[in-house]
Design a protein around this motif. Structure first.
Motif, PDB file in Angstrom:
ATOM      1  N   TYR A 127       0.827  -1.210   0.000  1.00 43.09           N
ATOM      2  CA  TYR A 127       0.000   0.000   0.000  1.00 43.09           C
ATOM      3  C   TYR A 127       0.865   1.265   0.000  1.00 43.09           C
ATOM      4  O   TYR A 127       0.583   2.228  -0.725  1.00 43.09           O
ATOM      5  N   THR A 128       1.937   1.299   0.820  1.00 44.56           N
ATOM      6  CA  THR A 128       2.767   2.503   0.932  1.00 44.56           C
ATOM      7  C   THR A 128       3.425   2.845  -0.391  1.00 44.56           C
ATOM      8  O   THR A 128       3.409   4.003  -0.840  1.00 44.56           O
ATOM      9  N   ALA A 129       4.001   1.834  -1.035  1.00 50.05           N
ATOM     10  CA  ALA A 129       4.657   2.078  -2.319  1.00 50.05           C
ATOM     11  C   ALA A 129       3.647   2.496  -3.376  1.00 50.05           C
ATOM     12  O   ALA A 129       3.932   3.357  -4.219  1.00 50.05           O
ATOM     13  N   ALA A 130       2.451   1.894  -3.341  1.00 51.41           N
ATOM     14  CA  ALA A 130       1.410   2.278  -4.298  1.00 51.41           C
ATOM     15  C   ALA A 130       1.035   3.739  -4.115  1.00 51.41           C
ATOM     16  O   ALA A 130       0.861   4.484  -5.091  1.00 51.41           O
ATOM     17  N   GLY A 131       0.899   4.188  -2.863  1.00 58.10           N
ATOM     18  CA  GLY A 131       0.566   5.584  -2.606  1.00 58.10           C
ATOM     19  C   GLY A 131       1.631   6.527  -3.120  1.00 58.10           C
ATOM     20  O   GLY A 131       1.332   7.576  -3.707  1.00 58.10           O
ATOM     21  N   ARG A 132       2.899   6.157  -2.938  1.00 52.99           N
ATOM     22  CA  ARG A 132       3.980   7.019  -3.420  1.00 52.99           C
ATOM     23  C   ARG A 132       3.990   7.077  -4.942  1.00 52.99           C
ATOM     24  O   ARG A 132       4.211   8.140  -5.536  1.00 52.99           O
ATOM     25  N   GLU A 133       3.777   5.940  -5.595  1.00 52.59           N
ATOM     26  CA  GLU A 133       3.781   5.942  -7.058  1.00 52.59           C
ATOM     27  C   GLU A 133       2.620   6.754  -7.601  1.00 52.59           C
ATOM     28  O   GLU A 133       2.776   7.534  -8.557  1.00 52.59           O
ATOM     29  N   LEU A 134       1.467   6.582  -7.006  1.00 60.39           N
ATOM     30  CA  LEU A 134       0.300   7.345  -7.468  1.00 60.39           C
ATOM     31  C   LEU A 134       0.542   8.843  -7.322  1.00 60.39           C
ATOM     32  O   LEU A 134       0.307   9.618  -8.263  1.00 60.39           O
ATOM     33  N   ASP A 135       1.012   9.272  -6.155  1.00 57.77           N
ATOM     34  CA  ASP A 135       1.259  10.700  -5.961  1.00 57.77           C
ATOM     35  C   ASP A 135       2.338  11.209  -6.909  1.00 57.77           C
ATOM     36  O   ASP A 135       2.284  12.358  -7.374  1.00 57.77           O
ATOM     37  N   THR A 136       3.320  10.371  -7.223  1.00 56.37           N
ATOM     38  CA  THR A 136       4.360  10.777  -8.174  1.00 56.37           C
ATOM     39  C   THR A 136       3.746  11.167  -9.511  1.00 56.37           C
ATOM     40  O   THR A 136       4.062  12.222 -10.079  1.00 56.37           O
ATOM     41  N   PHE A 137       2.859  10.325 -10.011  1.00 55.12           N
ATOM     42  CA  PHE A 137       2.310  10.595 -11.341  1.00 55.12           C
ATOM     43  C   PHE A 137       1.166  11.608 -11.321  1.00 55.12           C
ATOM     44  O   PHE A 137       0.935  12.285 -12.324  1.00 55.12           O
ATOM     45  N   PHE A 138       0.475  11.751 -10.192  1.00 57.32           N
ATOM     46  CA  PHE A 138      -0.515  12.830 -10.109  1.00 57.32           C
ATOM     47  C   PHE A 138       0.190  14.190 -10.131  1.00 57.32           C
ATOM     48  O   PHE A 138      -0.285  15.142 -10.747  1.00 57.32           O
ATOM     49  N   ILE A 139       1.343  14.278  -9.462  1.00 54.41           N
ATOM     50  CA  ILE A 139       2.117  15.519  -9.505  1.00 54.41           C
ATOM     51  C   ILE A 139       2.657  15.754 -10.914  1.00 54.41           C
ATOM     52  O   ILE A 139       2.589  16.869 -11.453  1.00 54.41           O
ATOM     53  N   ALA A 140       3.169  14.697 -11.552  1.00 54.04           N
ATOM     54  CA  ALA A 140       3.723  14.842 -12.904  1.00 54.04           C
ATOM     55  C   ALA A 140       2.660  15.290 -13.898  1.00 54.04           C
ATOM     56  O   ALA A 140       2.960  16.012 -14.861  1.00 54.04           O
TER      57      ALA A 140
END
Length: 681
Positions: A461-474
């Motif tokens: 879950y933690t890694a998924a949250g970080r990846e999602l936020d990475t691409f939402f910011i991008a």
């Protein structure tokens, strides 16, 4: 040329209505020269000569319907989104192969605090007074040509002026990411469209329907009826209702449901009477004896119709664009047979139906939207540099811009999508989807394009949250997801038994009718909670016990009608969603639930003396913690006027647990009081 003749499909509707009206006029004219008359109460008109058996009956009603909201805005719509105006922290990670240790750590296990930010979803919340505000007009009639042959027609017209605080896509357009581009612009690029059923590559999915953003005109029934002795044949557009239950659909498997008008929140005891999707077909009944009936049909496949995005009762989160593939199934047929018999106090029936499941299943699909990531942030700049459209991507060898590659994935860099990992997990859970598995399916099934964008599957879950936020910011304004709807054939095998209890006259048991219904569907396909194209495929058993009777409690009042029901489903919930998608929340991905789903219904109707007033009540309890209560009252001062008012109360968490563990929390926003005043003519 009149405006109506320019509307696609309206000529068909008008012509059929004129044919029905001309039959009435003809009968009235024949009465003027002594041949008979037609009355608005439906009494017959008799002609002479070759039209000696011709007569017409007709009638109809007009009814405004209002629903006043006592709850909150629909969270599945842009202006009801629970993250609107709420500052939400985004915490990106470092993707492989550019993490801090040169790609040696699992993807996105390393946080990237230098790019942490806070986003506020840029849509104003609405506060609508009305959930529903429409006018309904219905005409129905029959033309009898011979003692055996007649034409039956029902024409339904609905207008909703759309006087709501609605979402305007222009309000979120900006210079960095432009506007919402994917999907049907009539659904996603403008004001809400209340009635048009849109599918990819097809203008009119329902052939006897004309619809626009604010109106709907169609034939629930338009068929020839032939009756000769024990044989009855109906050919044309019609609905087929099997089974005894209210709220529940066990043997009632023939037609899909139209959720466009009032979702599941009409008077529960009307039993989907105006919601089954009609279909062109042939139905044959044969009464072998007074006790035994055979009922068979073949019909054109028509799907269930869900509410459009940003309409009052929409159930698919509007951050996602749906591509309905019904055009690929338009020529498919469904067919089936029912055998029914009554033997004294006992009754029995059996069904076999081969159909395409009208509810359909959903999966990720390529967006087709060619729009580069914005250069107004370091992440967008980095991905654009890797995918410059001139040189191969050093990781995958693909050549293309970030927009060209993004178009091959299920995502679109546009406003009005998902803006944060918290929003992603919240809405995945409410839709009974798996937030972590959904991310991985989108990455794994659309490679190497997703890999060219530096996306990698994750295992927690933690890694998924970080990846999602990475691409939402991008993406600058977040990402919109794209999903496709498909349909698959299945076989429904079912049966039922009934028994009429004979007890002490006047007792609660006397004339109690007990029905047991069950259907089994081997290899039913369900939407995978990950939205993978690898659909869940498993057998599903649905059973219901129904007990009903009329009981007179007082000599001063007519008898009370009462019904008590219990339903068990082994693999899905009341709305056909796999139980494997249950149990998610903003803090965790779906865990699924075991043991099936269980529901209890109790309903009654109590007329007053002279039948001017009637009290109604219906309650539905999901044993995992959901409750729907619907008390109401009906006033009928004469044969022409009927007024109804009923209150729909929905609690999605009466036990205090996770509301995403029961079916009813999906509609928990829609506490409302509904008014209907009808004039019958």
């Amino acid at each position: 040329m009149s405006n109506s003749s320019k509307i696609p499909g309206i000529k068909i509707i008008v012509a059929a209505a004129m044919a029905l009206a001309s039959g009435v006029v003809f009968a009235q004219d024949s009465g003027s020269d002594g041949g008979g008359s037609t009355n608005v109460d439906g009494s017959a008109s008799n002609g002479s000569g070759m039209f000696a058996d011709f007569d017409v009956s007709w009638g109809g009603f007009i009814r405004p319907e209002l629903a006043i909201s006592l709850g909150s805005e629909n969270p599945n719509n842009q202006r009801g989104n629970t993250f609107n105006g709420v500052p939400t922290a985004r915490m990106p990670g470092v993707p492989q192969p550019v993490d801090a240790l040169g790609g040696l750590l699992p993807a996105f296990s390393v946080p990237n605090p230098l790019l942490n930010d806070t986003v506020t979803r840029p849509v104003n919340r609405a506060n609508n007074f009305f959930n529903l505000n429409l006018l309904r007009i219905e005409l129905e009639g029959a033309m009898k040509f011979t003692p055996s042959l007649k034409l039956v027609a029902r024409l339904r017209s609905i207008v909703d002026p759309g006087n709501y605080s609605s979402f305007d896509p222009v309000s979120v357009a900006n210079a960095a990411t432009g506007s919402i581009q994917g999907g049907d612009p009539g659904l996603y690029g403008g004001a809400p469209n209340y009635f048009q059923f849109s599918v990819d590559g097809m203008k009119r999915p329902n052939p006897l329907e004309a619809a626009g953003p604010n109106y709907l005109v169609y034939f629930p029934a338009l068929f020839l009826d032939y009756q000769e002795g024990p044989l009855n044949v109906r050919v044309g557009n019609q609905q087929i209702a099997w089974g005894q239950a209210i709220f529940f659909r066990v043997l009632d498997v023939v037609d899909g449901i139209d959720f466009r008008r009032h979702s599941i929140l009409d008077n529960a005891q009307e039993e989907f009477s105006d919601k089954r999707v009609p279909s062109l077909g042939v139905r044959v009944n044969y009464q072998f004896t007074d006790e035994i009936l055979a009922d068979a049909f073949v019909q054109k496949f028509q799907p269930t119709i869900y509410g459009n995005p940003n309409t009052q009762y929409n159930v698919i989160p509007s951050q996602f664009t749906v591509h309905d593939q019904y055009a690929d199934y338009d020529t498919k047929l469904s067919y089936g047979i029912r055998l029914k018999g009554n033997f004294g106090q006992w009754g029995a029936q059996a069904i076999f139906v081969s159909r395409l499941n009208p509810d359909g299943v959903f999966r990720w699909t390529a967006s087709g939207v060619n729009k580069n990531l914005p250069n107004n942030n370091p992440l967008g700049l980095a991905v654009n540099a890797l995918n410059n459209g001139l040189t191969p991507n050093p990781l995958t060898g693909q050549v293309g811009t970030s927009g060209e590659i993004l178009a091959q994935t299920p995502f679109e860099a546009s406003p009005g999508g998902v803006y944060s990992a918290k929003e992603w997990f919240t809405y995945a859970a409410s839709a009974r989807l798996d937030g972590v598995g959904g991310l991985n399916a989108a990455i794994n099934e659309f490679g190497p394009s997703t890999n060219s964008l530096l996306a990698s599957p994750v295992d927690n879950y933690t890694a998924a949250g970080r990846e999602l936020d990475t691409f939402f910011i991008a993406a600058g304004d977040g990402l919109r997801g794209h999903i496709a709807r498909e349909y698959f054939r299945e076989y429904n095998i079912g049966g039922g038994v009934s028994y009429v209890v004979e007890g002490e006259p006047g007792s609660l048991l006397d004339q109690l009718i007990i029905n047991l219904e069950t259907t089994y569907t081997p290899d039913r396909r369900f939407t995978n909670p990950t939205l993978s194209r690898d659909y869940i495929k498993e057998g599903n058993l649905v059973s219901a016990l129904v007990m009903e009777k009329y009981q007179r409690f007082s000599t001063s009042f007519p008898a009370t009608y009462m019904v008590l029901q219990y339903m068990h489903r082994t693999k899905d919930d009341l709305f056909g969603r796999s139980l494997k998608g249950y149990g998610g929340s903003v803090d965790q991905a779906a865990t699924g639930v075991n043991g099936g789903s269980d529901y209890v219904v109790f309903a009654f109707q109590q007329p007053f003396p002279q039948a001017i007033w009637r009290i109604d009540f219906a309650g539905l309890y999901d044993v995992r913690g959901g409750l729907l209560l619907q008390p109401g009252i009906r006033w009928k001062p004469n044969g022409s006027i009927t007024a109804d008012v009923f209150y729909s109360y929905i609690n999605g968490s009466i036990t205090g647990g996770n509301p995403n563990n029961n079916a009813l929390s999906t509609a928990a926003f829609a506490d409302e009081i509904t008014f209907r005043v009808g004039y019958q003519f």
